[in-house]
Enzyme design. Structure first.
Site, short mmCIF file in Angstrom:
data_model
loop_
_atom_site.label_atom_id
_atom_site.label_comp_id
_atom_site.label_asym_id
_atom_site.label_seq_id
_atom_site.Cartn_x
_atom_site.Cartn_y
_atom_site.Cartn_z
N CYS A 172 1.17 -1.19 0.23
CA CYS A 172 -0.09 -0.49 0.28
C CYS A 172 0.62 1.20 -0.83
O CYS A 172 0.42 2.05 -0.78
CB CYS A 172 -1.18 0.22 0.78
SG CYS A 172 -1.83 1.96 0.83
N CYS B 15 -1.96 1.80 -3.09
CA CYS B 15 -2.18 2.68 -2.80
C CYS B 15 -2.07 4.59 -2.81
O CYS B 15 -2.40 4.84 -3.01
CB CYS B 15 -3.50 3.06 -1.76
SG CYS B 15 -2.86 1.36 -0.55
N LYS C 28 0.08 5.40 -5.74
CA LYS C 28 -1.40 5.06 -7.01
C LYS C 28 -2.10 6.34 -6.86
O LYS C 28 -1.96 7.31 -7.61
CB LYS C 28 -1.90 4.26 -6.66
CG LYS C 28 -3.49 3.73 -8.05
CD LYS C 28 -4.13 3.12 -7.95
CE LYS C 28 -5.08 3.87 -6.05
NZ LYS C 28 -5.72 2.83 -5.77
N TYR D 20 -9.21 -3.20 -11.05
CA TYR D 20 -10.07 -1.75 -10.44
C TYR D 20 -8.10 -1.30 -10.59
O TYR D 20 -7.42 -0.13 -11.14
CB TYR D 20 -10.13 -1.47 -8.86
CG TYR D 20 -8.97 -1.86 -7.99
CD1 TYR D 20 -7.93 -1.00 -7.72
CD2 TYR D 20 -8.82 -3.34 -7.56
CE1 TYR D 20 -7.43 -1.29 -6.15
CE2 TYR D 20 -7.67 -3.57 -6.72
CZ TYR D 20 -7.09 -2.79 -5.90
OH TYR D 20 -6.26 -3.20 -5.18
N GLU E 247 -7.82 2.33 -13.21
CA GLU E 247 -6.69 3.43 -12.52
C GLU E 247 -5.52 2.76 -12.93
O GLU E 247 -6.05 4.51 -13.62
CB GLU E 247 -6.48 2.97 -11.33
CG GLU E 247 -7.71 2.88 -10.07
CD GLU E 247 -7.46 2.70 -8.80
OE1 GLU E 247 -8.54 2.38 -8.02
OE2 GLU E 247 -6.50 1.38 -8.62
N HIS F 183 -27.29 21.55 -1.01
CA HIS F 183 -27.92 22.21 -2.16
C HIS F 183 -27.25 23.39 -3.16
O HIS F 183 -26.74 24.18 -2.26
CB HIS F 183 -29.52 22.44 -2.18
CG HIS F 183 -29.76 22.98 -3.80
ND1 HIS F 183 -29.84 22.11 -5.20
CD2 HIS F 183 -30.11 23.72 -4.32
CE1 HIS F 183 -30.19 22.23 -6.12
NE2 HIS F 183 -30.29 23.58 -5.82
N GLU G 232 -26.83 15.96 -3.20
CA GLU G 232 -28.10 15.64 -2.54
C GLU G 232 -29.33 14.91 -3.77
O GLU G 232 -30.17 14.50 -3.19
CB GLU G 232 -28.78 17.11 -2.65
CG GLU G 232 -28.98 17.46 -4.70
CD GLU G 232 -29.16 18.28 -4.20
OE1 GLU G 232 -30.29 18.95 -4.03
OE2 GLU G 232 -28.21 19.73 -4.97
C1 LIG Z 1 -1.05 -1.01 -7.25
C2 LIG Z 1 -2.31 -1.39 -5.87
C3 LIG Z 1 -3.18 -0.07 -5.84
C4 LIG Z 1 -3.94 -0.66 -4.67
N1 LIG Z 1 -4.80 0.58 -4.13
C5 LIG Z 1 -5.54 0.08 -3.28
C6 LIG Z 1 -6.52 0.84 -2.66
O1 LIG Z 1 -6.38 2.57 -3.58
N2 LIG Z 1 -6.86 1.29 -1.60
C7 LIG Z 1 -6.84 -0.30 -0.41
O2 LIG Z 1 -7.48 -0.02 -0.05
N3 LIG Z 1 -6.05 -0.93 -0.94
C8 LIG Z 1 -4.86 -0.89 -2.39
N4 LIG Z 1 -4.75 -1.58 -2.89
C9 LIG Z 1 -4.44 -3.13 -2.17
C10 LIG Z 1 -3.42 -2.98 -0.84
O3 LIG Z 1 -2.51 -2.06 -0.94
C11 LIG Z 1 -3.76 -4.20 -0.63
O4 LIG Z 1 -4.25 -5.11 -0.21
C12 LIG Z 1 -2.57 -4.48 1.52
O5 LIG Z 1 -1.41 -3.21 0.80
C13 LIG Z 1 -2.44 -5.80 1.94
O6 LIG Z 1 -1.94 -5.43 3.24
P1 LIG Z 1 -1.14 -6.62 3.54
O7 LIG Z 1 -0.19 -6.18 4.60
O8 LIG Z 1 -1.76 -8.11 3.31
O9 LIG Z 1 -0.14 -6.93 2.71
P2 LIG Z 1 1.64 -5.91 2.15
O10 LIG Z 1 1.48 -4.93 2.44
O11 LIG Z 1 1.88 -6.25 1.05
O12 LIG Z 1 2.78 -6.54 3.16
C14 LIG Z 1 3.67 -7.21 2.86
C15 LIG Z 1 4.98 -7.17 3.15
O13 LIG Z 1 5.36 -8.74 3.67
C16 LIG Z 1 6.31 -8.27 2.64
N5 LIG Z 1 7.36 -9.86 2.71
C17 LIG Z 1 6.26 -11.03 2.14
N6 LIG Z 1 6.88 -12.58 1.15
C18 LIG Z 1 7.76 -11.67 2.95
C19 LIG Z 1 9.03 -13.00 3.53
N7 LIG Z 1 8.89 -13.75 3.01
N8 LIG Z 1 9.80 -12.55 4.40
C20 LIG Z 1 9.91 -11.04 4.61
N9 LIG Z 1 9.12 -9.86 4.38
C21 LIG Z 1 7.97 -10.46 3.49
C22 LIG Z 1 6.06 -8.27 1.59
O14 LIG Z 1 8.18 -7.75 0.90
C23 LIG Z 1 5.26 -7.15 1.85
O15 LIG Z 1 6.12 -5.83 2.11
C24 LIG Z 1 -4.07 -1.51 -3.86
C25 LIG Z 1 -3.07 -2.46 -4.40
C26 LIG Z 1 -2.11 -2.57 -5.28
C27 LIG Z 1 -1.06 -3.15 -6.07
#
Ligand SMILES: Cc1cc2nc3c(=O)[nH]c(=O)nc-3n(C[C@H](O)[C@H](O)[C@H](O)COP(=O)(O)OP(=O)(O)OC[C@H]3O[C@@H](n4cnc5c(N)ncnc54)[C@H](O)[C@@H]3O)c2cc1C
Length: 460
Positions: free
Chosen positions: A43, A48, A51, A179, A183, A437, A442
């Site tokens: 994110c 998010c 973006k 989405y 986007e 309004h 509305e």
């Molecule tokens: C382009 C894009 C736009 C988005 N826009 C929106 C939005 O507008 N609104 C919204 O609500 N959601 C949005 N999302 C979705 C949102 O980003 C995810 O739902 C959210 O980040 C999920 O959080 P998480 O904690 O599950 O995983 P993540 O945020 O993906 O975090 C997981 C972390 O684990 C780390 N990792 C993975 N495996 C290992 C390992 N073995 N050891 C150590 N570290 C590891 C990764 O590097 C990462 O940093 C978007 C996603 C994308 C790709």
């Protein structure tokens, strides 16, 4: 703590992992968190936040165009991609540092390393170091998935790379109808690229309300985005003029860049989950119960890796609920119904609750109220655009069970409507609410005529 080094080991410092680590530490747990890329996760680093910054950048072009009808002469405008990306990178670095500081302030130990599960109580770091943990939380998120490989795959980027392009493409082809695809199509369109959106289905935004899908497709077309449905990219070849993309109907398109946004897959591979006995679903998500507990009692999972509702606020809620349950003595379930969501396309989409089709399938009687109208701002600007609003009402209880908006600030609007819907507001409550309004919103409190009635009401 017995023979454990920590009470909680969190794998992945994204939305879910960071929240869980911080809250668990707040309850007095000794917490360690591993991150293999950058603290903040998808994110903050490549989802998010960056973006939305690109979305803001892309919307200035409309403002410049619309200003003329209101008496402004804007003159020649230019846009510099490198400036936008550099400024965006600076903001992301600031946020990453802020997340790191928050964790450190809560005495969460951060290890910048990949982590894998060796056995149900042991996590192994890339250095080979082993950490014994009472509880393990898997919060590894998801990654872009391009489906079956095609010839010329090496010329395809995902959203990850889109945030770091050296140059803005003059012509871009985006494959996907979700989405993220939509986007990015709007972002590049707003910034001045020629955009072709290729989608294998009939309408973009599968899973959204049918009216929303149709309305948005029309609006994207009006803005010059070429939406090609019932097609897929077959192969890509590098030629002098750029990339020659062949589609399944044998059409050929020359572009400078191809991006696929065809779905995301949970990061479960190589984590040692099978070895530990953690169950994984057919769709590759970690199977969890209502408290985010996996099939192994001391291993939990939250966020995108569980493939429930893949959004940041949901991952955060799940991480928080996990910490409350396991370390706060407050067993907490997360309610995954009525999760509001947005598509930051141009125009924007904001949705909460059931679509018309879902309501008809689930409820005995359903009333639909909807309208499409020209927004006031478009009168003087002359822009060819319409706003769409729809309320889905349970005909038996009169409760509003769905709200769908396409138009300016739809995401902001639907956040507020979501409160009313979560509280169980009825259509009569909406009707009793005084309008503001003149606004587009509305319409939400002034729609009186049922567009369609399903079920008992229709049969009467
Ligand atoms: C382009 C894009 C736009 C988005 N826009 C929106 C939005 O507008 N609104 C919204 O609500 N959601 C949005 N999302 C979705 C949102 O980003 C995810 O739902 C959210 O980040 C999920 O959080 P998480 O904690 O599950 O995983 P993540 O945020 O993906 O975090 C997981 C972390 O684990 C780390 N990792 C993975 N495996 C290992 C390992 N073995 N050891 C150590 N570290 C590891 C990764 O590097 C990462 O940093 C978007 C996603 C994308 C790709």
């Amino acid at each position: 703590m017995g023979d454990h080094d920590v009470d909680l080991f969190v794998i992945g410092a994204g939305s879910g992992g960071v929240r869980a680590a911080r809250v668990a530490a707040g309850y007095g747990a000794r917490v360690m968190i591993a991150e293999e890329y950058r603290v903040g996760g998808t994110c903050v680093i490549r989802g998010c936040v960056p973006k939305k910054l690109l979305v803001y950048a892309s919307r200035f072009s409309d403002e410049f165009e619309d200003a003329a009808g209101y008496g402004w002469s804007v003159g020649k405008v230019t846009f510099d991609w490198a400036t936008l990306i550099a400024n965006k990178d600076r903001e992301i670095a600031r946020l990453e540092a802020a997340y790191t500081t928050t964790l450190e302030r809560h005495n969460v130990e951060i290890v910048k390393s990949r982590a894998t599960i060796e056995d149900v109580h042991t996590v192994r770091l890339a250095t080979g170091a082993r950490i014994r943990a009472e509880t393990i939380l898997v919060a590894t998120g998801a990654r872009p998935h391009h489906g079956t490989p095609i010839a010329g795959e090496k010329y395809v980027i995902s959203s990850n790379e889109a945030f770091h392009l050296k140059k803005m493409p003059r012509r871009i082809l985006i494959q996907g109808g979700g989405y993220i695809a939509v986007e990015f199509a709007s972002i590049f369109n707003g910034l001045g690229s020629e955009v072709t959106l290729v989608y294998r289905g009939e309408k973009i935004l599968r899973g959204f309300d049918e009216d929303v899908r149709e309305h948005l497709m029309r609006e994207l077309g009006l803005r010059g985005i070429k939406v090609l449905t019932h097609k897929i990219v077959k192969c890509i070849e590098k030629v002098d003029r750029g990339l020659d993309v062949a589609l399944s109907d044998n059409a050929q398109i020359i572009v400078d860049l191809t991006m696929f946004a065809t779905g995301r897959r949970p990061n479960v591979e190589g984590l040692g989950l099978e070895r530990a006995g953690v169950k994984i679903s057919e769709r590759n998500g970690i199977v969890v119960d209502a408290y985010s507990k996996t099939s192994i009692p001391n291993i939990y999972a939250v966020g995108d890796v569980t493939d429930r509702v893949n959004l940041t606020p949901v991952a955060i809620r799940e991480g928080h609920a996990f910490a409350d349950t396991v370390f706060g003595g407050k067993p907490t379930r997360v309610d995954h119904s009525n999760v509001p969501t947005a598509v930051f396309s141009e125009p924007e989409v904001g949705v909460v609750g059931l679509s018309e089709a879902q309501a008809v399938e689930k409820l005995d009687t359903v009333d639909i109220y909807k309208n499409s109208f020209r927004p006031m701002k478009a009168t003087l600007s002359g822009r060819d655009t319409r706003v769409f609003m729809k309320l889905v009402v349970d005909g038996n209880t009169n409760k509003v069970v769905g709200c769908h908006i396409v138009g300016p600030d739809a995401a902001e609007l639907v956040q507020v409507v979501a409160i009313a819907i979560t509280m169980g507001a009825t259509k009569a409550d909406f009707d009793a609410t005084m309008a503001v309004h003149p606004t587009a919103a509305e319409e939400l409190v002034t729609m009186r005529e049922k567009a369609i009635s399903y079920g008992r009401a229709a049969a009467e």
